[in-house]
Design a protein around this motif. Sequence first.
Motif, short mmCIF file in Angstrom:
data_model
loop_
_atom_site.label_atom_id
_atom_site.label_comp_id
_atom_site.label_asym_id
_atom_site.label_seq_id
_atom_site.Cartn_x
_atom_site.Cartn_y
_atom_site.Cartn_z
N VAL A 51 0.58 -1.13 0.02
CA VAL A 51 0.03 -0.13 -0.16
C VAL A 51 0.78 1.19 -0.10
CG1 VAL A 51 -1.67 1.37 1.26
CG2 VAL A 51 -2.03 -1.00 1.39
N SER A 52 0.42 2.10 -1.02
CA SER A 52 1.45 3.45 -0.96
C SER A 52 0.18 4.42 -0.64
CB SER A 52 1.99 3.64 -2.02
OG SER A 52 1.15 4.00 -3.21
N THR A 53 0.57 5.57 0.04
CA THR A 53 -0.18 6.57 0.55
C THR A 53 0.76 7.93 0.61
OG1 THR A 53 0.03 6.15 2.78
CG2 THR A 53 -1.89 5.36 1.79
N PRO A 54 0.17 9.13 0.70
CA PRO A 54 0.82 10.36 0.88
C PRO A 54 1.89 10.51 2.29
CG PRO A 54 -0.99 10.83 -0.30
CD PRO A 54 -1.28 9.46 0.29
N HIS A 55 0.87 9.77 3.26
CA HIS A 55 1.73 9.91 4.51
C HIS A 55 1.60 8.43 5.23
CE1 HIS A 55 1.66 14.22 4.42
NE2 HIS A 55 0.39 14.22 3.78
N ARG A 56 2.79 8.33 6.11
CA ARG A 56 2.97 6.92 6.45
C ARG A 56 1.83 6.48 7.27
NH1 ARG A 56 5.96 10.17 9.61
NH2 ARG A 56 5.81 10.18 11.88
N ASN A 57 1.27 6.84 8.13
CA ASN A 57 0.25 6.59 9.11
C ASN A 57 -1.09 5.66 8.16
OD1 ASN A 57 -0.66 6.01 11.85
ND2 ASN A 57 -2.57 7.53 11.32
N ASP A 58 -1.23 6.47 7.15
CA ASP A 58 -2.28 5.87 6.37
C ASP A 58 -1.95 4.50 5.75
OD1 ASP A 58 -3.89 7.77 7.09
OD2 ASP A 58 -3.99 8.72 5.01
N ALA A 59 -0.65 4.59 5.49
CA ALA A 59 -0.09 3.01 4.68
C ALA A 59 -0.26 2.02 5.71
CB ALA A 59 1.41 3.50 4.22
N TYR A 60 0.20 2.29 6.98
CA TYR A 60 0.13 1.22 8.11
C TYR A 60 -1.24 0.90 8.10
CZ TYR A 60 5.14 1.54 9.76
OH TYR A 60 6.30 1.25 9.51
N GLU A 61 -2.15 1.64 8.39
CA GLU A 61 -3.45 1.35 8.72
C GLU A 61 -4.37 0.76 7.60
OE1 GLU A 61 -5.73 4.93 9.73
OE2 GLU A 61 -4.84 5.05 11.86
N ALA A 62 -4.01 1.39 6.35
CA ALA A 62 -4.60 0.73 5.21
C ALA A 62 -4.27 -0.74 5.05
CB ALA A 62 -4.45 1.33 3.92
N ASN A 63 -2.97 -1.17 5.16
CA ASN A 63 -2.34 -2.21 5.05
C ASN A 63 -3.03 -3.33 5.90
OD1 ASN A 63 -0.61 -4.60 4.43
ND2 ASN A 63 0.69 -3.06 3.38
N ARG A 64 -2.94 -2.98 7.34
CA ARG A 64 -3.59 -3.77 8.35
C ARG A 64 -4.93 -4.07 8.00
NH1 ARG A 64 -3.05 -5.05 13.97
NH2 ARG A 64 -4.64 -7.01 13.71
#
Lengths: 154, 77
Positions: free
Chosen positions: A95-108
Amino acid sequence: MNFEIAKDPINVQAVIDKVIQREAGAITTFIGTVREWTKGKKTVYLVYEAYEPMAVKKLEQIGTEIQERWSGAQVAITHRVGKLDITDIAVVIAVSTPHRNDAYEANRYAIERIKEIVPIWKKEHWEDGEEWIGNQLETVPYPTGKPEEKDFHE
Amino acid sequence: MNKLLFFAHLRDEAGHESVEIDAAGKTVAELKRMVAEKYGVQKLDSSMTAINEEFASNEEVIKEGDTIAFIPPVSGG
């Protein structure tokens, strides 16, 4: 083809490459692997089976859900089927996102949803037997015949 | 006619990957009862059902040509 069922070993970098975008500040990668020991029982190998056309559709649905919840997200998921040995890679989620928190959450979110709605099953092969997982304990009955919205958030 | 698909332990129990059956006009619940009887499949109650690759409720009515898949609780990941 960001969402795939694969019969051959998964190339992790190839999955990551699918979500590379100039807008991204982060890419998270989840790699699910075959564990040897589960609750004191030794796994010799696993066999994964999928209802492939529906599994691909449901992986795509997860990608759409993520893009609705985390704006700017790009998602790629490959799940392997067939016989897998201990330490083999069963699933890769990027998962790639503009900001890291979203990338962690979305991957989970993606891996939890896979375990709810994607028609893939694993058969555990132990030294003394074998069993399809997800069926024997009947901990997830579906009285209406399909998953309810609440089942998705437990 | 309708195609029925069995996966994982349901396929082992039914002894078939797929069968052709005339299920048009039946609800999913009615079909589950019929299949349990005809193929000796015990655990259909805890299975989800998909019609044409989309989850369907027990009340949904099957149409001519639909493909019905019985989906035991999944264990991917």
